[in-house]
Design a protein around this motif. Structure first.
Motif, PDB file in Angstrom:
ATOM      1  N   LEU A  62       0.824  -1.207   0.000  1.00 21.56           N
ATOM      2  CA  LEU A  62       0.000   0.000   0.000  1.00 21.56           C
ATOM      3  C   LEU A  62       0.862   1.262   0.000  1.00 21.56           C
ATOM      4  O   LEU A  62       0.598   2.214  -0.729  1.00 21.56           O
ATOM      5  N   VAL A  63       1.913   1.266   0.794  1.00 20.21           N
ATOM      6  CA  VAL A  63       2.800   2.434   0.827  1.00 20.21           C
ATOM      7  C   VAL A  63       3.468   2.641  -0.519  1.00 20.21           C
ATOM      8  O   VAL A  63       3.572   3.776  -1.021  1.00 20.21           O
ATOM      9  N   GLU A  64       3.927   1.549  -1.132  1.00 20.08           N
ATOM     10  CA  GLU A  64       4.547   1.674  -2.439  1.00 20.08           C
ATOM     11  C   GLU A  64       3.551   2.215  -3.471  1.00 20.08           C
ATOM     12  O   GLU A  64       3.882   3.062  -4.310  1.00 20.08           O
ATOM     13  N   ASN A  65       2.322   1.715  -3.410  1.00 22.82           N
ATOM     14  CA  ASN A  65       1.299   2.194  -4.352  1.00 22.82           C
ATOM     15  C   ASN A  65       0.967   3.667  -4.130  1.00 22.82           C
ATOM     16  O   ASN A  65       0.770   4.428  -5.085  1.00 22.82           O
ATOM     17  N   LEU A  66       0.892   4.069  -2.859  1.00 20.00           N
ATOM     18  CA  LEU A  66       0.613   5.471  -2.572  1.00 20.00           C
ATOM     19  C   LEU A  66       1.718   6.378  -3.103  1.00 20.00           C
ATOM     20  O   LEU A  66       1.452   7.452  -3.653  1.00 20.00           O
ATOM     21  N   MET A  67       2.955   5.959  -2.965  1.00 16.10           N
ATOM     22  CA  MET A  67       4.062   6.760  -3.481  1.00 16.10           C
ATOM     23  C   MET A  67       4.004   6.826  -5.007  1.00 16.10           C
ATOM     24  O   MET A  67       4.283   7.877  -5.607  1.00 16.10           O
ATOM     25  N   GLU A  68       3.615   5.719  -5.647  1.00 11.41           N
ATOM     26  CA  GLU A  68       3.480   5.738  -7.107  1.00 11.41           C
ATOM     27  C   GLU A  68       2.355   6.682  -7.541  1.00 11.41           C
ATOM     28  O   GLU A  68       2.494   7.427  -8.519  1.00 11.41           O
ATOM     29  N   VAL A  69       1.260   6.657  -6.808  1.00  8.91           N
ATOM     30  CA  VAL A  69       0.130   7.531  -7.142  1.00  8.91           C
ATOM     31  C   VAL A  69       0.516   8.994  -6.999  1.00  8.91           C
ATOM     32  O   VAL A  69       0.163   9.840  -7.829  1.00  8.91           O
ATOM     33  N   THR A  70       1.250   9.330  -5.948  1.00  9.78           N
ATOM     34  CA  THR A  70       1.650  10.719  -5.749  1.00  9.78           C
ATOM     35  C   THR A  70       2.574  11.199  -6.867  1.00  9.78           C
ATOM     36  O   THR A  70       2.563  12.375  -7.232  1.00  9.78           O
ATOM     37  N   ARG A  71       3.378  10.284  -7.417  1.00  9.87           N
ATOM     38  CA  ARG A  71       4.237  10.678  -8.542  1.00  9.87           C
ATOM     39  C   ARG A  71       3.388  11.041  -9.757  1.00  9.87           C
ATOM     40  O   ARG A  71       3.669  12.018 -10.460  1.00  9.87           O
ATOM     41  N   PHE A  72       2.346  10.252 -10.015  1.00 12.02           N
ATOM     42  CA  PHE A  72       1.466  10.576 -11.137  1.00 12.02           C
ATOM     43  C   PHE A  72       0.735  11.898 -10.895  1.00 12.02           C
ATOM     44  O   PHE A  72       0.602  12.720 -11.799  1.00 12.02           O
ATOM     45  N   ASP A  73       0.242  12.088  -9.693  1.00  8.82           N
ATOM     46  CA  ASP A  73      -0.490  13.320  -9.391  1.00  8.82           C
ATOM     47  C   ASP A  73       0.408  14.544  -9.484  1.00  8.82           C
ATOM     48  O   ASP A  73      -0.031  15.615  -9.910  1.00  8.82           O
ATOM     49  N   ALA A  74       1.650  14.397  -9.075  1.00  7.73           N
ATOM     50  CA  ALA A  74       2.577  15.528  -9.120  1.00  7.73           C
ATOM     51  C   ALA A  74       3.137  15.753 -10.512  1.00  7.73           C
ATOM     52  O   ALA A  74       3.781  16.765 -10.773  1.00  7.73           O
ATOM     53  N   GLY A  75       2.897  14.819 -11.452  1.00  8.16           N
ATOM     54  CA  GLY A  75       3.406  14.966 -12.803  1.00  8.16           C
ATOM     55  C   GLY A  75       4.893  14.700 -12.921  1.00  8.16           C
ATOM     56  O   GLY A  75       5.533  15.128 -13.890  1.00  8.16           O
ATOM     57  N   THR A  76       5.457  13.995 -11.970  1.00  4.53           N
ATOM     58  CA  THR A  76       6.901  13.719 -12.005  1.00  4.53           C
ATOM     59  C   THR A  76       7.226  12.352 -12.583  1.00  4.53           C
ATOM     60  O   THR A  76       8.406  12.007 -12.706  1.00  4.53           O
ATOM     61  N   ALA A  77       6.203  11.572 -12.902  1.00  7.29           N
ATOM     62  CA  ALA A  77       6.446  10.243 -13.477  1.00  7.29           C
ATOM     63  C   ALA A  77       6.980  10.393 -14.899  1.00  7.29           C
ATOM     64  O   ALA A  77       6.446  11.150 -15.698  1.00  7.29           O
ATOM     65  N   ARG A  78       8.027   9.700 -15.233  1.00 10.66           N
ATOM     66  CA  ARG A  78       8.666   9.792 -16.542  1.00 10.66           C
ATOM     67  C   ARG A  78       8.900   8.387 -17.099  1.00 10.66           C
ATOM     68  O   ARG A  78       9.049   7.418 -16.355  1.00 10.66           O
ATOM     69  N   LEU A  79       8.949   8.305 -18.408  1.00 11.76           N
ATOM     70  CA  LEU A  79       9.206   7.039 -19.080  1.00 11.76           C
ATOM     71  C   LEU A  79      10.703   6.819 -19.251  1.00 11.76           C
ATOM     72  O   LEU A  79      11.446   7.750 -19.580  1.00 11.76           O
ATOM     73  N   VAL A  80      11.114   5.600 -19.023  1.00 13.38           N
ATOM     74  CA  VAL A  80      12.492   5.171 -19.322  1.00 13.38           C
ATOM     75  C   VAL A  80      12.374   4.068 -20.367  1.00 13.38           C
ATOM     76  O   VAL A  80      12.073   2.913 -20.046  1.00 13.38           O
ATOM     77  N   LEU A  81      12.558   4.428 -21.624  1.00 16.95           N
ATOM     78  CA  LEU A  81      12.228   3.529 -22.723  1.00 16.95           C
ATOM     79  C   LEU A  81      13.346   2.532 -23.019  1.00 16.95           C
ATOM     80  O   LEU A  81      14.529   2.821 -22.829  1.00 16.95           O
ATOM     81  N   ASP A  82      12.886   1.378 -23.494  1.00 20.65           N
ATOM     82  CA  ASP A  82      13.819   0.347 -23.933  1.00 20.65           C
ATOM     83  C   ASP A  82      13.105  -0.489 -24.988  1.00 20.65           C
ATOM     84  O   ASP A  82      11.873  -0.655 -24.943  1.00 20.65           O
ATOM     85  N   ASN A  83      13.846  -1.015 -25.932  1.00 25.51           N
ATOM     86  CA  ASN A  83      13.278  -1.846 -26.986  1.00 25.51           C
ATOM     87  C   ASN A  83      13.179  -3.274 -26.456  1.00 25.51           C
ATOM     88  O   ASN A  83      14.205  -3.938 -26.227  1.00 25.51           O
TER      89      ASN A  83
END
Length: 526
Positions: A339-360
């Motif tokens: 739950l704590v990990e999920n909450l931290m992930e959600v806050t990243r999306f809400d804050a707009g700080t989530a970024r993609l790290v692309l790989d083929n």
């Protein structure tokens, strides 16, 4: 009037503004049409009245002058003739009468001593008794009673007629005890003058209509320019540019409307700022709380792992009486950690700080790794061709697959089938279970945060964030997840992602370099 804080425009912007000014909007067209109709009505009415007044004036003047001259000639020439004139006398008198200033044709009719009708005609070819209407002949020869109100037995009568498209004036009078006289006057010169007047009034009406259309266009432009600027400002406000304002000058209704718009925009900006501040504070609180919980959770997790190892050991060092409690602590600690990990992930999306790290990555290998890491190989059937490559974020794709497959195993039951197909530039992954499906009233809410369909999923022990996080990870890739029920039974979650997510990372980098670029457009400035 209203005027925005315009910036200097380049050639392209100026060209667009020019073309926009040429394009008639419906309101502009209505204004021009109304102006034109009003001007046309006024011009036609004025022209019609002017033509009618001038026509009556011209015809009345010519008519009065001609009849007066004819009546005077009847008194001077016909009245002096004997009671029974000869044809020669009538002819001579008619010629003298026709030689007046009005130049009309004259026909005199009398009786000789034998009672036979005698005619005298100044223009035999142009005017005969057949040209005189019978009604006029009867009126002229009708003898009236002489009394105090009527001193003459016979009166002068006239009538307008048309012959061969040429208008004429016909008049007649009778001398008491003498001949009857008729005159014929051509009104063709007056008709030509009236036709010229009609053409002039028609041209004036057309010019008035053109002028009114031009004035209407100018007036519409003057009125609609502030309205257009207000519309641009409202559109920018709707796009989220809450600092949009209109420059106001004047005291008219449009200026008052602009002031109201500015006040509304100011209040909206203030309220949105307050809401953003509260939202930011809430996100910061959740993030700080989650971060603070991680340290004690790490220690608790280490202890629970030791306890779990003791439970699984063959020595049986844990008292059987407390074994259920220990297992509950281990389970709930693991759940709290998730739950704590999920909450931290959600806050990243809400804050707009989530970024993609692309790989083929090879999609089949990626799904196999996800299933293998969670020991789901025996419960999941994979239908995917190897060699299907996609430029994605492997970690986020793993999160999406883990949530979708785990959700299917927990709530739908095995076997769970994962099918991969390529549709154009999109990658489509369908996860289907063989459970009872999702109730129709639950389908619209399956991706809502903290939503649990407890009635249909009584065994649910999740946080209610898994599918929401999966959807956020799909959105950051430019994709989408949909949920539905299969006609053959079970639920189907369909993930659709672009095979190349690099354009999204490029646009994100551009926004990071120039965050204010969206507010630099022409039109209403800050």
């Amino acid at each position: 009037m209203t005027e925005p804080h315009d910036k200097p425009r380049g050639p392209v912007a100026a060209k667009k503004a020019f073309l926009s000014g040429l394009r008639f909007t419906s309101l502009r067209l209505r204004l021009v049409v109304v102006f034109a109709l009003v001007a046309l009505t006024a011009a036609v009415s004025a022209s019609g009245i002017a033509y009618w007044l001038n026509r009556e004036a011209v015809l009345t003047r010519t008519q009065d002058s001609t009849l007066s001259d004819f009546q005077q000639e009847m008194q001077n020439r016909a009245a002096v003739l004997p009671e029974h004139p000869t044809q020669g006398e009538l002819q001579h008198a008619a010629n003298l009468m026709a030689d007046s200033s009005q130049h009309f044709s004259v026909l005199l009719i009398g009786t000789d001593e034998n009672g036979k009708r005698v005619l005298g005609n100044s223009d035999l070819d142009a005017f005969t008794i057949g040209d005189v209407p019978r009604s006029l002949q009867h009126a002229v020869n009708d003898k009236q009673k002489v009394d105090d109100s009527n001193k003459h037995a016979y009166h002068l009568y006239w009538q307008r007629i048309t012959q061969d498209d040429t208008p004429y004036l016909v008049g007649g009078a009778k001398v008491a005890g003498g001949p009857t006289g008729y005159m014929l006057k051509s009104l063709e010169p007056e008709a030509k003058d009236l036709n010229s007047l009609a053409w002039s009034l028609g041209i004036a009406t057309a010019l008035a209509l053109i002028g009114s259309a031009l004035l209407a266009q100018a007036a519409a432009t003057t009125v609609l320019r502030p309205v257009h600027r207000l519309g641009v400002a409202a559109r920018r406000l709707g796009e989220g540019k809450l600092d949009t304002r209109l420059r106001v000058s004047g005291t008219d209704e449009l200026a008052e409307l602009s002031r109201t718009f500015n006040k509304t925009a100011e209040n909206l900006e203030k309220k949105v700022a307050d809401m953003s501040a509260r939202d930011e504070s809430s996100r910061r609180f959740v993030a700080d709380m989650s971060h603070e919980l991680r340290t004690p959770l790490t220690a608790i997790t280490a202890v629970t792992e030791v306890l779990e190892e003791e439970l699984d050991a063959e020595t049986g060092s844990v008292d059987p009486m407390i074994e259920p409690a220990v297992r509950l602590v281990v389970s709930e600690t693991r759940r709290l950690n998730d739950l704590v990990e999920n909450l931290m992930e959600v806050t990243r999306f809400d804050a707009g700080t989530a970024r993609l790290v692309l790989d083929n990555v090879d999609i089949a290998d990626q799904i196999t790794a996800c299933i293998d890491a969670r020991a789901w190989l025996d419960a999941v059937d994979l239908d995917a061709e190897r060699g299907t490559m996609a430029l994605l974020d492997p970690r986020r794709l793993d999160v999406i697959l883990a949530n979708l497959i785990g959700n299917a195993l927990k709530h739908g039951g095995s076997p769970v089938r994962v099918a991969v197909r390529v549709e154009g530039d999109d990658l489509v992954i369908a996860v289907r279970d063989h459970g009872p499906g999702i109730p129709e009233d639950v389908l619209p809410h399956v991706f809502d945060r903290f939503y649990k369909a407890s009635a249909s999923r009584p065994r649910s022990e999740g946080s209610g964030l898994g599918l929401s996080i999966a959807m956020e990870n799909a959105h950051i890739h430019g994709g989408e997840i949909t949920a539905a029920n299969s006609p053959d039974g079970g639920a189907v979650f369909t993930l659709r992602l672009p095979r190349d997510a690099s354009p999204l990372t490029e646009s994100a980098q551009d926004e990071a370099k120039d965050p204010d670029s969206a507010s630099q457009e022409d039109g209403v400035a800050k």
